[in-house]
Design an enzyme around this catalytic site. Structure first.
Site, PDB file in Angstrom:
ATOM      1  N   HIS A   1       0.864   5.189   1.267  1.00 30.67           N
ATOM      2  CA  HIS A   1       0.148   6.064   2.196  1.00 30.67           C
ATOM      3  C   HIS A   1       0.851   7.424   2.233  1.00 30.67           C
ATOM      4  O   HIS A   1       2.076   7.473   2.345  1.00 30.67           O
ATOM      5  CB  HIS A   1       0.135   5.430   3.597  1.00 30.67           C
ATOM      6  CG  HIS A   1      -0.643   6.241   4.584  1.00 30.67           C
ATOM      7  ND1 HIS A   1      -2.014   6.325   4.554  1.00 30.67           N
ATOM      8  CD2 HIS A   1      -0.236   7.041   5.598  1.00 30.67           C
ATOM      9  CE1 HIS A   1      -2.425   7.130   5.530  1.00 30.67           C
ATOM     10  NE2 HIS A   1      -1.364   7.579   6.183  1.00 30.67           N
TER      11      HIS A   1
ATOM     12  N   ASN B   1       0.851  -1.188   0.000  1.00 28.56           N
ATOM     13  CA  ASN B   1       0.000   0.000   0.000  1.00 28.56           C
ATOM     14  C   ASN B   1       0.886   1.237   0.000  1.00 28.56           C
ATOM     15  O   ASN B   1       1.983   1.222   0.544  1.00 28.56           O
ATOM     16  CB  ASN B   1      -0.878   0.016   1.263  1.00 28.56           C
ATOM     17  CG  ASN B   1      -1.800   1.230   1.316  1.00 28.56           C
ATOM     18  OD1 ASN B   1      -2.387   1.612   0.296  1.00 28.56           O
ATOM     19  ND2 ASN B   1      -1.936   1.848   2.481  1.00 28.56           N
TER      20      ASN B   1
ATOM     21  N   SER C   1       4.843   6.829   2.248  1.00 25.87           N
ATOM     22  CA  SER C   1       5.420   5.537   2.624  1.00 25.87           C
ATOM     23  C   SER C   1       4.768   4.433   1.810  1.00 25.87           C
ATOM     24  O   SER C   1       3.556   4.473   1.557  1.00 25.87           O
ATOM     25  CB  SER C   1       5.143   5.236   4.105  1.00 25.87           C
ATOM     26  OG  SER C   1       5.549   6.293   4.942  1.00 25.87           O
TER      27      SER C   1
HETATM   28  C1  GRF Z   1      -2.605   9.279  -3.165  1.00 23.11           C
HETATM   29  O1  GRF Z   1      -2.180  10.415  -2.450  1.00 23.11           O
HETATM   30  C2  GRF Z   1      -2.542   8.100  -2.267  1.00 23.11           C
HETATM   31  O2  GRF Z   1      -1.416   8.066  -1.456  1.00 23.11           O
HETATM   32  C3  GRF Z   1      -3.772   8.366  -1.480  1.00 23.11           C
HETATM   33  O3  GRF Z   1      -4.738   8.715  -2.422  1.00 23.11           O
HETATM   34  C4  GRF Z   1      -4.087   9.355  -3.483  1.00 23.11           C
HETATM   35  C5  GRF Z   1      -4.431   8.574  -4.709  1.00 23.11           C
HETATM   36  O4  GRF Z   1      -4.077   9.206  -5.865  1.00 23.11           O
HETATM   37  N1  GRF Z   1      -4.108   7.434  -0.504  1.00 23.11           N
HETATM   38  P1  GRF Z   1      -4.195   8.429  -7.244  1.00 23.11           P
HETATM   39  O5  GRF Z   1      -5.567   7.803  -7.335  1.00 23.11           O
HETATM   40  O6  GRF Z   1      -3.104   7.410  -7.280  1.00 23.11           O
HETATM   41  O7  GRF Z   1      -4.016   9.503  -8.274  1.00 23.11           O
END
Ligand code: GRF
Length: 200
Positions: A114, A112, A141
């Site tokens: 984050h 994942n 991360s």
């Molecule tokens: C990213 O910031 C990810 O870390 C978060 O949601 C956003 C997703 O962006 N949890 P995308 O859909 O990959 O453009």
């Protein structure tokens, strides 16, 4: 797909920019150990689905609203995923809390990303919380997924300075640039069996 490649499924809920960087890294390098075999979303209108189709990657939708419990959603998710036999599952902006029904089924195979420097700021609104706390830096991360929310061993981190009068939107944009560098790099290492912490 070339034989011997690890099969990578990518789960999204939104625009899918992280999914695109992962997929392009795999598709653009014949020597990459992985190949994208599926992009799955819990939201039918997720913009990332169209981008996946444009990249020639099969897509699936598992609508969480059709389920009364997280467990039955995870059961359907597992069933669809099994059809694609993934070796690795990358959560990339997949905004669902997963239960042991999912986590135990794919133990050790799920990554994942984050948008915080874990273990700080698990959950939502990470950038606002980092600015509010007066932190000098934020970041992102990539970690292995275990039973706890945004828990599990951290495999890579990228740091981003927080500027004077920073806004959550401005910070989020700068962190996202780093997400796009970090996730493909960590996936490559993970597929190569490297579990040490990558710092970008
Ligand atoms: C990213 O910031 C990810 O870390 C978060 O949601 C956003 C997703 O962006 N949890 P995308 O859909 O990959 O453009």
């Amino acid at each position: 797909m070339k034989a011997g490649k690890k099969r990578v499924a990518i789960l999204i809920s939104g625009g899918g920019s992280n999914m695109v960087t992962l997929a392009q890294d795999m598709l653009g390098d014949p020597s990459h150990a992985g190949a994208p075999v599926l992009v799955l979303s819990n939201i039918a209108t997720a913009g990332g689905l169209e981008k996946a189709r444009d990249l020639g990657i099969p897509t699936e939708i598992v609508d969480h609203k059709a389920h009364d419990t997280r467990e039955t959603f995870d059961t359907e998710l597992n069933a669809i995923l099994r059809q694609y036999a993934p070796d690795v599952i990358c959560l990339a902006g997949f905004m669902r809390i997963l239960t042991p029904v999912f986590v135990d089924a794919w133990d050790g195979k799920v990554l994942n990303i984050h948008p915080s420097l874990l273990p700080k700021y698990k959950g939502l609104n990470t950038h606002a919380r980092a600015i509010e706390a007066g932190d000098s830096e934020a970041g992102c991360s990539v970690h292995r997924v275990t039973a706890g929310l945004d828990d599990g061993p951290v495999l890579g981190q990228a740091r981003v300075p927080i500027q004077m009068n920073d806004t959550t939107d401005g910070l989020a944009k700068r962190v996202l640039v780093q997400e796009h560098r970090l996730y493909p790099a960590v996936l490559r290492r993970f597929l190569a069996g490297e579990n040490g912490l990558l710092r970008l």
